[in-house]
Design an enzyme around this catalytic site. Structure first.
Site, PDB file in Angstrom:
ATOM      1  N   GLY A 117       0.823  -1.215   0.000  1.00 44.46           N
ATOM      2  CA  GLY A 117       0.000   0.000   0.000  1.00 44.46           C
ATOM      3  C   GLY A 117       0.850   1.256   0.000  1.00 44.46           C
ATOM      4  CB  ILE A 172       6.334  -3.337   6.671  1.00 43.84           C
ATOM      5  CG1 ILE A 172       6.499  -4.728   7.274  1.00 43.84           C
ATOM      6  CG2 ILE A 172       7.338  -3.137   5.529  1.00 43.84           C
ATOM      7  CD1 ILE A 172       6.164  -5.865   6.329  1.00 43.84           C
ATOM      8  CE  LYS A 219      10.155  18.087 -11.521  1.00 39.60           C
ATOM      9  NZ  LYS A 219      10.452  16.663 -11.321  1.00 39.60           N
ATOM     10  CG  LEU A 268      10.177   1.482  -5.080  1.00 43.90           C
ATOM     11  CD1 LEU A 268      10.319   1.861  -3.605  1.00 43.90           C
ATOM     12  CD2 LEU A 268      11.225   2.215  -5.912  1.00 43.90           C
ATOM     13  CB  ILE A 292       5.523   8.585  -9.530  1.00 45.27           C
ATOM     14  CG1 ILE A 292       5.931   8.437  -8.055  1.00 45.27           C
ATOM     15  CG2 ILE A 292       4.015   8.782  -9.670  1.00 45.27           C
ATOM     16  CD1 ILE A 292       5.714   9.666  -7.202  1.00 45.27           C
TER      17      ILE A 292
HETATM   18  P1  FAD Z   1       6.773   1.189  -0.903  1.00 47.82           P
HETATM   19  O1  FAD Z   1       6.409   2.609  -0.699  1.00 47.82           O
HETATM   20  O2  FAD Z   1       7.980   0.691  -0.193  1.00 47.82           O
HETATM   21  O3  FAD Z   1       5.516   0.325  -0.481  1.00 47.82           O
HETATM   22  C1  FAD Z   1       5.633  -1.057  -0.219  1.00 47.82           C
HETATM   23  C2  FAD Z   1       4.356  -1.525   0.443  1.00 47.82           C
HETATM   24  O4  FAD Z   1       4.447  -2.937   0.631  1.00 47.82           O
HETATM   25  C3  FAD Z   1       4.097  -0.932   1.822  1.00 47.82           C
HETATM   26  O5  FAD Z   1       2.738  -0.628   1.970  1.00 47.82           O
HETATM   27  C4  FAD Z   1       4.486  -2.054   2.767  1.00 47.82           C
HETATM   28  O6  FAD Z   1       3.795  -1.983   3.984  1.00 47.82           O
HETATM   29  C5  FAD Z   1       4.060  -3.258   1.948  1.00 47.82           C
HETATM   30  N1  FAD Z   1       4.734  -4.491   2.370  1.00 47.82           N
HETATM   31  C6  FAD Z   1       6.039  -4.796   2.243  1.00 47.82           C
HETATM   32  N2  FAD Z   1       6.285  -5.987   2.790  1.00 47.82           N
HETATM   33  C7  FAD Z   1       5.085  -6.455   3.264  1.00 47.82           C
HETATM   34  C8  FAD Z   1       4.676  -7.621   3.955  1.00 47.82           C
HETATM   35  N3  FAD Z   1       5.554  -8.585   4.292  1.00 47.82           N
HETATM   36  N4  FAD Z   1       3.386  -7.739   4.301  1.00 47.82           N
HETATM   37  C9  FAD Z   1       2.491  -6.776   3.980  1.00 47.82           C
HETATM   38  N5  FAD Z   1       2.811  -5.644   3.346  1.00 47.82           N
HETATM   39  C10 FAD Z   1       4.105  -5.483   2.993  1.00 47.82           C
HETATM   40  N6  FAD Z   1       9.888   8.540  -7.463  1.00 47.82           N
HETATM   41  C11 FAD Z   1       9.460   9.613  -8.148  1.00 47.82           C
HETATM   42  O7  FAD Z   1       8.654   9.472  -9.055  1.00 47.82           O
HETATM   43  N7  FAD Z   1       9.922  10.852  -7.827  1.00 47.82           N
HETATM   44  C12 FAD Z   1      10.858  11.066  -6.867  1.00 47.82           C
HETATM   45  O8  FAD Z   1      11.207  12.210  -6.587  1.00 47.82           O
HETATM   46  C13 FAD Z   1      11.377   9.929  -6.190  1.00 47.82           C
HETATM   47  N8  FAD Z   1      12.355  10.056  -5.239  1.00 47.82           N
HETATM   48  C14 FAD Z   1      12.859   8.928  -4.661  1.00 47.82           C
HETATM   49  C15 FAD Z   1      13.958   9.031  -3.796  1.00 47.82           C
HETATM   50  C16 FAD Z   1      14.535   7.886  -3.254  1.00 47.82           C
HETATM   51  C17 FAD Z   1      15.733   7.997  -2.390  1.00 47.82           C
HETATM   52  C18 FAD Z   1      13.956   6.615  -3.510  1.00 47.82           C
HETATM   53  C19 FAD Z   1      14.524   5.378  -2.887  1.00 47.82           C
HETATM   54  C20 FAD Z   1      12.853   6.518  -4.337  1.00 47.82           C
HETATM   55  C21 FAD Z   1      12.319   7.663  -4.942  1.00 47.82           C
HETATM   56  N9  FAD Z   1      11.255   7.558  -5.838  1.00 47.82           N
HETATM   57  C22 FAD Z   1      10.830   8.659  -6.513  1.00 47.82           C
HETATM   58  C23 FAD Z   1      10.589   6.285  -6.053  1.00 47.82           C
HETATM   59  C24 FAD Z   1       9.263   6.262  -5.269  1.00 47.82           C
HETATM   60  O9  FAD Z   1       9.520   6.480  -3.901  1.00 47.82           O
HETATM   61  C25 FAD Z   1       8.570   4.931  -5.457  1.00 47.82           C
HETATM   62  O10 FAD Z   1       8.474   4.627  -6.827  1.00 47.82           O
HETATM   63  C26 FAD Z   1       7.162   4.984  -4.900  1.00 47.82           C
HETATM   64  O11 FAD Z   1       7.156   5.466  -3.594  1.00 47.82           O
HETATM   65  C27 FAD Z   1       6.528   3.623  -4.951  1.00 47.82           C
HETATM   66  O12 FAD Z   1       7.013   2.792  -3.970  1.00 47.82           O
HETATM   67  P2  FAD Z   1       6.309   1.368  -3.793  1.00 47.82           P
HETATM   68  O13 FAD Z   1       4.854   1.609  -3.578  1.00 47.82           O
HETATM   69  O14 FAD Z   1       6.729   0.499  -4.896  1.00 47.82           O
HETATM   70  O15 FAD Z   1       6.995   0.806  -2.456  1.00 47.82           O
END
Ligand code: FAD
Length: 496
Positions: A12, A41, A77, A332, A345
């Protein structure tokens, strides 16, 4: 055909809630969507700068812009300012939108190259309204009328990542998505097909589905942990593997752009929001310790730090098979390219768009997965080359990271692009690349890769007329700037 009726999303964060909202709005009651996430987490908590493609998702989910900007403390932006990148002391701007105005068959940048050969001394940024507005903290939205210089603008947002996920969650739940709190404990699979059939949680819930989205972030619990899809490591081209991030107090005026400043072992971002400014130092751990990175970050803030720096670890790279059997990785979990051009994003929504277009039946036809993987792979390869260009085309930085990136072997695709641009200003893009002519032009020129000539097409122009037209365009841009609102006023006018 047995239709997919139950979709399960693991995670999420931004990816999970974007996917949930978009799919719920697209498929309505014919698709039951369950989302599992764990508050313990948490999410990665960064990801605050976007690019103009974000409007696609906003339109799809029927987002009210004022409500969204209010709820996520967003700012507008117009592009990214790169400080010290080409060489120490340099600055350039990568604007959204277009340079100049297109008239006739000769691309604008070729007209500019021809005019320069004919003695015009206006620099490229003089033809970008977005660049000129950003320089004085002004902002305006594009209009559709192609006769207006405002039609050349493009824009995106900066927002608070946590508030964004919360906002999307509200929309997704209102559209019928069911959220489950808990930690993934077990993944059940069909013995004959290897398809995932259910997720069970530490709270005893069992969530069944026919299609599963892995939005579990860097953990990649389904696509890696269960499906074993290999990771292609690109860290030899993009060696930064860590970031420290900290918000600070907001500045007096909110700037309508992200700033990226080159540092000894990487670069520092500055992302202005309504209530605070986001900052982070992206660096290579081979060349800098975490403590040094945090000290540099804290020393380079323009307001009081609002907390302790947070450390994030990552590796540049991608999975060629982000869709395997009935698991599709989005966010990610699929791979990561560092945030230099704010592309993650975008990649999430690009994957969502492709999934909607290729939405499978229960058998998850492998042909659909192959197409999805090919298209997403092309997105990643194009963005990768664009990022590498920033690292490669620098001069005057003697720190080891920069000596390495200057001398590293480049992908052939990038070697060709640089050579063709140098020779006659040709921008060699394929039709589905994310970054278009204006972006490549801004970064090539900004990083000091200059065209030595122009294309034969530009010889068809009448030199004097062309030059005069370009001078007029620059004058129109310059005249428009003071008539447009200050950025903070534009935000206030929107959110009331
Ligand atoms: P996460 O936000 O990590 O979400 C993972 C989810 O999985 C969470 O809800 C967690 O609770 C759940 N989960 C994990 N393991 C379990 C489990 N065992 N059981 C149940 N739930 C679980 N993108 C941009 O477009 N612009 C930016 O400026 C930008 N800056 C960034 C800077 C940095 C340093 C980094 C590292 C990334 C950046 N990004 C940026 C990328 C952006 O942060 C991600 O693409 C975006 O937040 C999506 O993340 P996600 O949802 O894939 O993962």
């Amino acid at each position: 055909m047995k239709r997919v009726k139950r979709l399960v999303i693991l995670g999420g964060g931004t990816a999970g809630w974007m996917a949930a909202t978009a799919l719920a709005r697209t498929f309505g009651p014919q698709l039951k969507i369950d989302l599992l996430e764990s508050e313990a987490i948490g999410t990665v908590g960064v990801g605050e700068a976007t690019i103009p493609t974000i409007h696609w998702l906003n339109q799809l989910i029927g987002l009210d812009e004022a409500e969204f900007v209010r709820a996520t403390k967003a700012s507008f932006k117009l592009g990214i300012e790169f400080v010290d990148w080409a060489r120490p002391g340099s600055r350039y701007f990568h604007p959204f939108g277009r340079y100049g105005v297109d008239v006739g068959p000769v691309p604008f940048h070729q007209r500019w190259l021809r005019a320069r050969a004919d003695g015009l001394d206006h620099p490229l940024p003089a033809f970008s309204l977005a660049t000129q507005l950003a320089a004085v903290n002004r902002f305006a939205k594009p209009v559709e009328d192609p006769r207006s210089i405002l039609s050349t603008l493009g824009y995106a947002y900066h927002f608070d990542a946590t508030l964004y996920a919360r906002h999307l969650r509200g929309l997704a739940e209102a559209a019928g998505v069911t959220r489950h709190e808990g930690r993934l404990e077990r993944v059940e699979r069909a013995p004959d097909t290897g398809f995932v059939t259910a997720l069970t949680t530490d709270r005893g819930a069992r969530i069944e589905g026919e299609l599963f989205l892995d939005c579990s972030g860097f953990r990649a619990l389904l696509i890696d942990g269960v499906m074993g899809a290999p990771f292609e490591d690109w860290s030899h081209w993009l060696p930064c593997d860590r970031a420290v991030a900290v918000p600070c107090a907001r500045a007096a005026e909110t700037t309508p752009y992200t700033r990226s400043t080159l540092r000894t072992a990487g670069w520092q971002w500055r992302i202005p929001l309504q209530h605070r400014t986001g900052n982070g130092y992206v660096y290579s751990s081979a060349f800098l310790s975490d403590d040094e990175a945090a000290a540099t970050l804290l020393g380079g803030l323009d307001g009081a730090a609002l907390g302790e720096p947070r450390l994030l670890r990552f590796k540049a790279g991608f999975r060629r098979e982000v869709w395997r059997k009935n698991v599709v990785a989005i966010g990610l979990s699929s791979g990561f390219l560092e945030p230099l051009e704010s592309t993650s994003i975008h990649l999430i929504q690009s994957a969502i768009a492709k999934l909607i277009a290729l939405f499978p039946d229960q058998d998850c036809d492998p042909g659909l997965a192959r197409q999805f993987n090919t298209l997403l792979g092309r997105d990643m390869d194009g963005i990768r080359d664009f990022l590498i260009l920033h690292y490669h085309a620098t001069e005057g930085h003697d720190a080891p990271l920069w000596r390495y990136t200057r001398g590293m072997a480049l992908p052939d695709s990038l070697v060709d692009k640089e050579a063709q641009y140098r020779r006659a200003g040709r921008l060699m893009l394929t039709s589905n690349e994310l970054f278009r002519e204006a972006s490549w032009l801004a970064v090539l020129e900004g990083q000091g890769v200059h065209a030595e000539g122009h294309s034969p097409l530009a010889d068809t122009l009448d030199g004097a007329v062309n030059r005069q037209q370009l001078e007029q365009i620059a004058a129109v841009v310059a005249r428009a700037v003071p008539t447009l609102p200050k950025h903070d006023d534009a935000i206030a006018a929107l959110i009331g």
